[in-house]
Scaffold this motif. Structure first.
Motif, PDB file in Angstrom:
ATOM      1  N   GLU A   1       0.809  -1.218   0.000  1.00 11.82           N
ATOM      2  CA  GLU A   1       0.000   0.000   0.000  1.00 11.82           C
ATOM      3  C   GLU A   1       0.843   1.270   0.000  1.00 11.82           C
ATOM      4  OE1 GLU A   1      -2.178  -3.029   2.791  1.00 11.82           O
ATOM      5  OE2 GLU A   1      -0.105  -2.371   2.427  1.00 11.82           O
ATOM      6  N   ALA A   2       1.806   1.357   0.918  1.00  9.79           N
ATOM      7  CA  ALA A   2       2.604   2.581   1.029  1.00  9.79           C
ATOM      8  C   ALA A   2       3.455   2.800  -0.218  1.00  9.79           C
ATOM      9  CB  ALA A   2       3.484   2.515   2.272  1.00  9.79           C
ATOM     10  N   ALA A   3       4.089   1.748  -0.707  1.00 12.66           N
ATOM     11  CA  ALA A   3       4.925   1.888  -1.901  1.00 12.66           C
ATOM     12  C   ALA A   3       4.102   2.322  -3.103  1.00 12.66           C
ATOM     13  CB  ALA A   3       5.637   0.567  -2.192  1.00 12.66           C
ATOM     14  N   THR A   4       2.891   1.773  -3.222  1.00 11.37           N
ATOM     15  CA  THR A   4       2.010   2.162  -4.337  1.00 11.37           C
ATOM     16  C   THR A   4       1.641   3.630  -4.246  1.00 11.37           C
ATOM     17  OG1 THR A   4       1.098  -0.081  -4.499  1.00 11.37           O
ATOM     18  CG2 THR A   4      -0.197   1.713  -5.452  1.00 11.37           C
ATOM     19  N   ALA A   5       1.220   4.071  -3.066  1.00 10.46           N
ATOM     20  CA  ALA A   5       0.827   5.475  -2.903  1.00 10.46           C
ATOM     21  C   ALA A   5       1.993   6.419  -3.163  1.00 10.46           C
ATOM     22  CB  ALA A   5       0.259   5.688  -1.504  1.00 10.46           C
ATOM     23  N   ASN A   6       3.155   6.099  -2.623  1.00 10.21           N
ATOM     24  CA  ASN A   6       4.315   6.974  -2.789  1.00 10.21           C
ATOM     25  C   ASN A   6       4.694   7.137  -4.257  1.00 10.21           C
ATOM     26  OD1 ASN A   6       4.418   7.257  -0.015  1.00 10.21           O
ATOM     27  ND2 ASN A   6       6.070   5.778   0.267  1.00 10.21           N
ATOM     28  N   ALA A   7       4.576   6.062  -5.019  1.00 10.42           N
ATOM     29  CA  ALA A   7       4.922   6.133  -6.437  1.00 10.42           C
ATOM     30  C   ALA A   7       3.934   6.971  -7.230  1.00 10.42           C
ATOM     31  CB  ALA A   7       5.001   4.728  -7.015  1.00 10.42           C
ATOM     32  N   LEU A   8       2.702   7.077  -6.745  1.00  7.70           N
ATOM     33  CA  LEU A   8       1.661   7.801  -7.475  1.00  7.70           C
ATOM     34  C   LEU A   8       1.658   9.295  -7.172  1.00  7.70           C
ATOM     35  CD1 LEU A   8      -1.257   5.241  -7.172  1.00  7.70           C
ATOM     36  CD2 LEU A   8      -0.174   5.966  -9.297  1.00  7.70           C
ATOM     37  N   ILE A   9       2.236   9.713  -6.059  1.00 13.16           N
ATOM     38  CA  ILE A   9       2.183  11.131  -5.685  1.00 13.16           C
ATOM     39  C   ILE A   9       2.829  12.023  -6.740  1.00 13.16           C
ATOM     40  CG2 ILE A   9       2.991  12.817  -3.991  1.00 13.16           C
ATOM     41  CD1 ILE A   9       2.450  10.644  -1.845  1.00 13.16           C
ATOM     42  N   PRO A  10       4.023  11.714  -7.250  1.00  7.91           N
ATOM     43  CA  PRO A  10       4.588  12.580  -8.301  1.00  7.91           C
ATOM     44  C   PRO A  10       3.704  12.647  -9.544  1.00  7.91           C
ATOM     45  CG  PRO A  10       6.289  11.154  -7.392  1.00  7.91           C
ATOM     46  CD  PRO A  10       4.981  10.664  -6.847  1.00  7.91           C
ATOM     47  N   GLN A  11       3.042  11.540  -9.878  1.00  6.45           N
ATOM     48  CA  GLN A  11       2.149  11.552 -11.037  1.00  6.45           C
ATOM     49  C   GLN A  11       0.965  12.488 -10.797  1.00  6.45           C
ATOM     50  OE1 GLN A  11       1.080   7.588 -12.438  1.00  6.45           O
ATOM     51  NE2 GLN A  11       2.994   6.744 -11.636  1.00  6.45           N
ATOM     52  N   LEU A  12       0.400  12.433  -9.593  1.00 11.84           N
ATOM     53  CA  LEU A  12      -0.718  13.330  -9.275  1.00 11.84           C
ATOM     54  C   LEU A  12      -0.266  14.791  -9.291  1.00 11.84           C
ATOM     55  CD1 LEU A  12      -2.653  11.453  -6.428  1.00 11.84           C
ATOM     56  CD2 LEU A  12      -3.481  11.996  -8.718  1.00 11.84           C
ATOM     57  N   ARG A  13       0.922  15.054  -8.765  1.00  8.28           N
ATOM     58  CA  ARG A  13       1.430  16.423  -8.795  1.00  8.28           C
ATOM     59  C   ARG A  13       1.567  16.907 -10.237  1.00  8.28           C
ATOM     60  NH1 ARG A  13       0.339  18.260  -3.820  1.00  8.28           N
ATOM     61  NH2 ARG A  13       1.867  17.731  -2.214  1.00  8.28           N
TER      62      ARG A  13
ATOM     63  N   LEU B   1       4.653   6.147   4.580  1.00  7.45           N
ATOM     64  CA  LEU B   1       3.949   6.978   3.617  1.00  7.45           C
ATOM     65  C   LEU B   1       4.635   8.335   3.454  1.00  7.45           C
ATOM     66  CD1 LEU B   1       1.362   6.548   1.935  1.00  7.45           C
ATOM     67  CD2 LEU B   1       0.093   7.717   3.748  1.00  7.45           C
ATOM     68  N   ASP B   2       4.672   8.815   2.224  1.00  5.86           N
ATOM     69  CA  ASP B   2       5.269  10.113   1.903  1.00  5.86           C
ATOM     70  C   ASP B   2       4.561  11.213   2.701  1.00  5.86           C
ATOM     71  OD1 ASP B   2       5.951  12.595   0.607  1.00  5.86           O
ATOM     72  OD2 ASP B   2       6.491  11.471  -1.195  1.00  5.86           O
ATOM     73  N   PRO B   3       5.294  12.081   3.398  1.00  5.99           N
ATOM     74  CA  PRO B   3       4.654  13.154   4.171  1.00  5.99           C
ATOM     75  C   PRO B   3       3.947  14.187   3.310  1.00  5.99           C
ATOM     76  CG  PRO B   3       7.041  13.372   4.222  1.00  5.99           C
ATOM     77  CD  PRO B   3       6.752  12.037   3.613  1.00  5.99           C
ATOM     78  N   ALA B   4       4.063  14.084   1.982  1.00  7.39           N
ATOM     79  CA  ALA B   4       3.308  14.983   1.104  1.00  7.39           C
ATOM     80  C   ALA B   4       1.810  14.704   1.170  1.00  7.39           C
ATOM     81  CB  ALA B   4       3.789  14.830  -0.338  1.00  7.39           C
ATOM     82  N   VAL B   5       1.419  13.556   1.693  1.00  7.68           N
ATOM     83  CA  VAL B   5       0.001  13.237   1.846  1.00  7.68           C
ATOM     84  C   VAL B   5      -0.597  14.152   2.912  1.00  7.68           C
ATOM     85  CG1 VAL B   5      -1.641  11.459   2.581  1.00  7.68           C
ATOM     86  CG2 VAL B   5       0.300  10.855   1.097  1.00  7.68           C
ATOM     87  N   ASP B   6      -1.776  14.679   2.615  1.00 11.43           N
ATOM     88  CA  ASP B   6      -2.446  15.572   3.562  1.00 11.43           C
ATOM     89  C   ASP B   6      -3.424  14.838   4.479  1.00 11.43           C
ATOM     90  OD1 ASP B   6      -1.495  18.302   2.676  1.00 11.43           O
ATOM     91  OD2 ASP B   6      -2.298  17.547   0.787  1.00 11.43           O
ATOM     92  N   VAL B   7      -4.195  13.906   3.910  1.00 16.51           N
ATOM     93  CA  VAL B   7      -5.250  13.218   4.649  1.00 16.51           C
ATOM     94  C   VAL B   7      -5.216  11.744   4.300  1.00 16.51           C
ATOM     95  CG1 VAL B   7      -7.728  13.064   5.115  1.00 16.51           C
ATOM     96  CG2 VAL B   7      -6.707  15.269   4.578  1.00 16.51           C
TER      97      VAL B   7
END
Length: 605
Positions: free
Chosen positions: A243-255, A295-301
């Motif tokens: 879960e964490a690895a998947t989310a972290n990899a997607l954050i730059p794409q969302l940005r 989890l990447d601290p860039a996550v807000d919620v």
């Protein structure tokens, strides 16, 4: 402008529908409230900040009608129980929270369907999807129970149609069933054959005010342990990634796609010792914690679920380097989480965030502890008429079946465990399944095994001792078939050892199978793994390692569900009728049903 775009399909492009859905591909994003940001009018001031209401919930489990649950709140005159839940009231509560401001999004953290009461489950949870459509939510991160009937049926709930993937008939009321008008997300659920996600990984929703545009990016995650909680056949061909690895990899794409605010919506959760309306992290524990730590601290919620617990937590109190807001709204639509995010329109980042759990006060009810009236201590919500109409339609179709008397019971049959980890209800179901398959033509079963997670409700007769079909359905709502096959004594022992040492089955969190009458054994948790089971006896005869035994179990266990991989072995496999039919037949032939003995297992810790 409030039109949803996009959803993926494994069967190719679908026709455009009234909600303006367009397929983008299996790794695509889902856009809501899309369009080109409006340029500010001449002289129009760009606001310094933009406020977003993010509304979260989880583990609805198809509870169309009020679940007869209450939450306790503290008032100046003492604690007060508040009746909560019911989708018509839930819809009104969502509308009330939306009405507080123009910018809002609604997300669900999974288990919206599955293990549902009869009014929804009898119709393959189509009623729940139709009711939630009327609530105009945005995204649902699928949970393990969305896979209860297999991934193909999950896709049917998303895209609609009447193709039959289960033993029950789809489209009994709605012909055809239109499917969900909100996006299912599953970023870490991947098809093995091509590496593409089964459903979209992420979603975006944009908000504009005075020429300023802020974009919310949502990552939807299913807990990685899903294959251990559902029938393996239902997730065949899928891989559930970290879960964490998947989310972290997607954050730059969302940005890169313009996301300013990042919300992770995940069907995994924890527990706290804080009260429903507290906002601390007191006593936070559970499987969500190691995910948050990576989890990447860039996550807000982080909107979570799965544990059916209610909490609001500023995770920076646990780890200052991880300033997440962590929330969960309990279960069954009794709570909603009201999350307030303030975004600086210059830096395009969240500058403040708060959350609270709102009790969805519905209607009064009388429960085992007496009458629970409505109270002025918290706001009450009226029933949404459109959702209520859906409930009434399906209830009218279900009630005649649900009210049919099945027989009588001399006392309540409950899932409560004894010190040896048995339950009266589990033993009864095991006995019923054995009786249904004992005849040679039905499989010649000698022993029955029943998993505790397959029992979804206690069985409590009315004042006259009568038990009705709807109650039996609530106990076993999954529609599993009974499977009889030959296992050796050694294979049976291996399966019983897996109660304490297989996947999520541990000494600390064992998953103990109910066994039918005539079989007994001992366990000793002080012994090492593989040596904890002893003295297996079948009908008075010690069970040897090479002794063949005809064993009946659900199709769920037969395929290795709940980490019982040893039960996938065996020979001369015969597939029979439904588990619910066996329980119904038992009540018809044994009424009044007595409490079964709970002395079949002897345990030492």
């Amino acid at each position: 402008m409030r039109r949803l775009l996009a959803q993926t399909s494994l069967v190719g492009l679908r026709r455009a529908r009234s909600a303006a859905w367009v397929a983008l591909g299996a790794a695509g994003i889902v856009l809501a409230g899309c369009g080109t940001p409006a340029a500010p009018s001449p002289g129009e001031a760009v606001p310094a900040h933009l406020d977003i209401t993010l509304i979260g919930f989880n583990d609805l489990h198809g509870n169309m009608e009020p679940p007869r649950m209450a939450h306790t709140v503290q008032t100046p005159s003492g604690p007060v129980a508040v009746p909560a839940g019911g989708m018509a009231y839930f819809a009104s509560a969502i509308a009330a929270l939306k009405a507080r401001g123009p910018h809002h999004a609604v997300v669900s953290a999974g288990d919206m369907v599955g293990a549902s009461p009869l009014v929804s489950s009898l119709f393959l949870d189509e009623p729940t999807i139709e009711a939630v459509n009327e609530m105009h939510i945005d995204f649902n991160a699928v949970g393990n129970h969305e896979f209860d009937r297999g991934w193909r049926e999950l896709l049917r709930l998303q895209h609609g149609g009447c193709e039959k993937f289960t033993t029950r008939q789809p489209c009994q009321i709605s012909q055809p069933f239109a499917g969900a008008r909100f996006g299912f997300l599953a970023a870490n659920t991947v098809r093995v054959e091509d590496g593409r996600t089964l459903l979209p990984a992420t979603g975006l929703k944009r908000f504009t005010q005075g020429g300023a545009t802020v974009t919310l990016g949502v990552i939807g995650l299913t807990l990685q342990a899903t294959p251990t909680m559902v029938s393996p056949s239902g997730v065949a061909g899928l891989r559930f990634e970290d879960e964490a690895a998947t989310a972290n990899a997607l954050i730059p794409q969302l940005r890169a796609q313009g996301a300013d605010v990042i919300a992770v919506v995940i069907h995994e959760g924890g527990n706290t010792t804080a009260g429903v309306q507290e906002t601390s992290c007191a006593g936070l524990s559970g499987d969500i914690v190691p995910i948050l730590e990576r989890l990447d601290p860039a996550v807000d919620v982080v909107v979570s679920g799965h544990t059916h617990q209610a909490y609001v937590c500023d995770y920076s109190r646990v780890n200052p380097a991880k300033p997440f807001l962590l929330t969960s709204a309990g279960q069954y639509g009794t709570l909603l989480t009201d999350i307030q995010l303030r975004v600086d329109t210059r830096t395009r980042r969240v500058v403040s965030k708060t959350a609270r759990n709102v009790i969805v006060q519905g209607e009064a009810f009388t429960g085992s502890q007496g009458r629970v009236p409505m109270t002025a201590a918290v706001p009450a919500f009226g029933a949404d008429p459109k959702v209520q109409k859906i409930i009434d339609t399906y209830r009218a179709a279900a009630v005649p079946l649900a009210q049919r008397p099945m027989g009588q019971a001399v006392a309540p049959l409950r899932r409560r465990l004894t010190p040896s980890l048995e339950s009266a209800l589990g033993n009864l179901v095991a006995d019923a399944q054995l009786e249904a398959t004992r005849a040679a033509e039905s499989g010649g079963a000698q022993l029955s095994l029943m998993n505790p997670g397959g029992l979804r409700a206690d069985l409590v007769p009315d004042e006259q001792g009568v038990v009705r079909y709807g109650q039996l359905f609530a106990v076993q709502p999954f529609g599993n078939q009974l499977v009889v096959k030959t296992l050796t004594g050694a294979q049976i022992k291996a399966a019983l050892e897996q109660q304490f040492a297989s996947g999520g089955n541990t000494v600390q969190r064992p998953r103990v199978l109910s066994v039918s009458r005539g079989f007994s054994y001992q366990f000793d948790l002080s012994e090492p793994a593989g040596a904890r089971i002893s003295r297996m006896v079948l009908h008075g005869v010690p069970l040897q390692g090479d002794t063949p035994v005809r064993v009946v179990m659900s199709s769920y266990l037969d395929s290795g569900g709940d980490n019982f991989t040893a039960l996938t072995e065996g020979r001369d496999r015969l597939v029979g009728g439904l588990d619910l039919d066996a329980l119904e037949a038992y009540f018809r032939t044994h009424s009044p049903v007595a409490l079964p003995a709970t002395d079949r297992i002897t345990g030492a810790r």
